[in-house]
Motif scaffolding. Sequence first.
Motif, mmCIF file in Angstrom:
data_model
loop_
_atom_site.group_PDB
_atom_site.id
_atom_site.type_symbol
_atom_site.label_atom_id
_atom_site.label_comp_id
_atom_site.label_asym_id
_atom_site.label_seq_id
_atom_site.Cartn_x
_atom_site.Cartn_y
_atom_site.Cartn_z
ATOM 1 N N THR A 100 0.636 -1.415 -0.082
ATOM 2 C CA THR A 100 0.057 0.037 -0.024
ATOM 3 C C THR A 100 0.840 1.144 -0.022
ATOM 4 O O THR A 100 0.837 2.220 -0.772
ATOM 5 C CB THR A 100 -0.913 0.092 1.044
ATOM 6 N N PHE A 101 1.936 1.153 0.667
ATOM 7 C CA PHE A 101 2.884 2.438 0.983
ATOM 8 C C PHE A 101 3.736 2.603 -0.549
ATOM 9 O O PHE A 101 3.745 3.663 -0.756
ATOM 10 C CB PHE A 101 3.706 2.418 1.981
ATOM 11 N N LEU A 102 3.917 1.330 -0.764
ATOM 12 C CA LEU A 102 4.743 1.462 -2.250
ATOM 13 C C LEU A 102 3.657 2.146 -3.442
ATOM 14 O O LEU A 102 4.270 2.854 -4.257
ATOM 15 C CB LEU A 102 4.995 0.231 -2.671
ATOM 16 N N LEU A 103 2.301 1.679 -3.278
ATOM 17 C CA LEU A 103 1.458 2.289 -4.388
ATOM 18 C C LEU A 103 1.348 3.764 -3.995
ATOM 19 O O LEU A 103 1.454 4.400 -5.098
ATOM 20 C CB LEU A 103 0.395 1.546 -4.164
ATOM 21 N N THR A 124 -5.887 -2.436 15.769
ATOM 22 C CA THR A 124 -5.944 -1.054 16.094
ATOM 23 C C THR A 124 -4.486 -0.411 16.306
ATOM 24 O O THR A 124 -4.028 0.833 15.441
ATOM 25 C CB THR A 124 -6.701 -0.610 17.231
ATOM 26 N N LYS A 125 -3.494 -1.270 16.787
ATOM 27 C CA LYS A 125 -2.144 -0.650 16.934
ATOM 28 C C LYS A 125 -1.734 -0.559 15.346
ATOM 29 O O LYS A 125 -0.841 0.449 15.260
ATOM 30 C CB LYS A 125 -1.470 -1.495 17.616
ATOM 31 N N ILE A 126 -1.736 -1.535 14.599
ATOM 32 C CA ILE A 126 -1.109 -1.607 13.456
ATOM 33 C C ILE A 126 -1.750 -0.364 12.543
ATOM 34 O O ILE A 126 -1.000 0.432 11.684
ATOM 35 C CB ILE A 126 -1.418 -2.810 12.549
ATOM 36 N N ILE A 127 -3.032 -0.144 12.591
ATOM 37 C CA ILE A 127 -3.611 0.926 11.788
ATOM 38 C C ILE A 127 -3.158 2.268 12.361
ATOM 39 O O ILE A 127 -2.898 3.116 11.484
ATOM 40 C CB ILE A 127 -5.289 0.874 11.992
ATOM 41 N N ASN A 128 -3.057 2.396 13.791
ATOM 42 C CA ASN A 128 -2.371 3.576 14.168
ATOM 43 C C ASN A 128 -0.854 3.974 13.536
ATOM 44 O O ASN A 128 -0.909 5.061 13.329
ATOM 45 C CB ASN A 128 -2.583 3.652 15.528
ATOM 46 N N ASP A 129 -0.120 2.844 13.727
ATOM 47 C CA ASP A 129 1.219 2.786 13.101
ATOM 48 C C ASP A 129 1.244 3.362 11.787
ATOM 49 O O ASP A 129 1.825 4.065 11.442
ATOM 50 C CB ASP A 129 1.744 1.732 13.439
ATOM 51 N N CYS A 130 0.353 2.719 11.075
ATOM 52 C CA CYS A 130 0.219 2.972 9.564
ATOM 53 C C CYS A 130 -0.305 4.245 9.348
ATOM 54 O O CYS A 130 0.468 5.404 8.483
ATOM 55 C CB CYS A 130 -0.819 2.077 8.865
ATOM 56 N N ALA A 134 2.085 7.310 7.604
ATOM 57 C CA ALA A 134 1.607 8.101 6.246
ATOM 58 C C ALA A 134 1.606 9.499 6.724
ATOM 59 O O ALA A 134 2.352 10.293 5.607
ATOM 60 C CB ALA A 134 0.361 7.574 6.031
ATOM 61 N N GLN A 135 1.520 9.945 7.759
ATOM 62 C CA GLN A 135 1.682 11.387 8.038
ATOM 63 C C GLN A 135 3.184 11.859 8.107
ATOM 64 O O GLN A 135 3.628 12.888 7.376
ATOM 65 C CB GLN A 135 1.242 11.649 9.335
ATOM 66 N N ASN A 136 4.112 10.903 8.432
ATOM 67 C CA ASN A 136 5.659 11.394 8.457
ATOM 68 C C ASN A 136 6.149 11.351 7.090
ATOM 69 O O ASN A 136 7.102 12.091 6.612
ATOM 70 C CB ASN A 136 6.240 10.403 9.242
ATOM 71 N N LEU A 137 5.355 10.585 6.162
ATOM 72 C CA LEU A 137 6.099 10.437 4.813
ATOM 73 C C LEU A 137 5.557 11.481 3.775
ATOM 74 O O LEU A 137 5.923 11.507 2.660
ATOM 75 C CB LEU A 137 5.670 8.991 4.160
ATOM 76 N N GLY A 138 4.496 12.197 4.241
ATOM 77 C CA GLY A 138 3.674 13.095 3.679
ATOM 78 C C GLY A 138 2.871 12.460 2.665
ATOM 79 O O GLY A 138 2.403 12.986 1.651
ATOM 80 N N PHE A 139 2.291 11.245 3.051
ATOM 81 C CA PHE A 139 1.056 10.612 2.076
ATOM 82 C C PHE A 139 -0.218 10.670 2.612
ATOM 83 O O PHE A 139 -1.104 9.957 2.133
ATOM 84 C CB PHE A 139 1.522 9.054 1.962
ATOM 85 N N ALA A 140 -0.417 11.800 3.672
ATOM 86 C CA ALA A 140 -1.825 11.693 4.155
ATOM 87 C C ALA A 140 -2.898 12.092 3.167
ATOM 88 O O ALA A 140 -4.072 11.781 3.577
ATOM 89 C CB ALA A 140 -1.667 12.654 5.490
ATOM 90 N N ASP A 141 -2.422 12.644 2.338
ATOM 91 C CA ASP A 141 -3.428 13.200 1.354
ATOM 92 C C ASP A 141 -3.892 11.759 0.228
ATOM 93 O O ASP A 141 -4.817 12.065 -0.440
ATOM 94 C CB ASP A 141 -2.891 14.266 0.384
ATOM 95 N N VAL A 142 -3.189 10.811 0.283
ATOM 96 C CA VAL A 142 -3.183 9.733 -0.532
ATOM 97 C C VAL A 142 -3.681 8.613 0.167
ATOM 98 O O VAL A 142 -4.716 7.909 -0.144
ATOM 99 C CB VAL A 142 -1.863 9.252 -1.265
ATOM 100 N N LEU A 143 -3.025 8.295 1.498
ATOM 101 C CA LEU A 143 -3.491 7.032 2.197
ATOM 102 C C LEU A 143 -4.403 7.571 3.491
ATOM 103 O O LEU A 143 -3.930 8.337 4.204
ATOM 104 C CB LEU A 143 -2.006 6.629 2.507
#
Length: 301
Positions: A100-103, A124-130, A134-143
């Motif tokens: 998903t992150f690769l996409l 829930t933990k995995i979802i929060n980590d993801c 996503a926020q740290n990588l600047g992907f929050a607008d996509v993911l």
Amino acid sequence: MTLELQPENFSIRAQKWWTPEKIKKLMGEKNYTITPLNAPQLLRSLGLLNSDASMSPDSVKKFIQINHMFNLLEEHFAELIKRHKVVRILDAGCGKSYLTFLLAWCFKEKWNHTAEIIGVDTNTKIINDCKQRAQNLGFADVLKFETASLFTYKWTHEKRPNAVIALHACDTATDMALALAIKEKADFIAVAPCCQAELARKWKENKISHPLTPVFNTPQVRREIAAQFTDMFRISLTRANGYEVTATEFVPSTHTPKNRLLTCIRRGNNLETAEKEFASMKDHLGGATILLEELLQKESI
């Protein structure tokens, strides 16, 4: 974030570490989309690069696996890009969301195309980590990520998903993902099933006299054969509901035995011959079925 792990500093570190010789040893003659040179921060965030930019043997295996799977899927996403201004993707049972992150990286950095990608998982933990990654990588607008069970998850967004992927969704979770994708008439589906235990459990409980009774009563053989027929049931049911289905090996079995990838392209017309093939297989195997059939009947697709 410490100074040494800031993106620009880590990228410099990766450039220094990954000499042409090391890249050659890592990739051989393969043309991978994601590399330690073009996406060091992504690979670091996924845990595939160490703090010094090196890669452990286990990470090398995962690196090869996600790149190889992406290579198998890339042409399908390229086709979706041609057809849709915004490509909407659901990752059903996303887990740590490697692909998903690769996409997300590819849509932003390689294709420069608008996408909306949603990852769903019960952990829930995995979802929060993801979400944090996503926020740290600047992907929050996509993911986006949501905590939910596939058994009850409903696609509530305005427009249908163009693609549904489910990679190593355990046992019946693959059936749930397929049923959701078929119901929503997704253009493309990709699933990599694992831990196909449902049919084996039903065979174990089968008390009728049947030519396959020796198989039903031999645990190791029962599990292996049931896993193969579970996926054949899935292929036939998906074809019956209007999809062209291809089964392929996405990773050599030396890396993992869980290596079957089913890619499904929606053609739109239900296939009566596939319905008959499924019914015949089920009858010859003692009548036991899988959750996917029940979900498709329930949803009246």
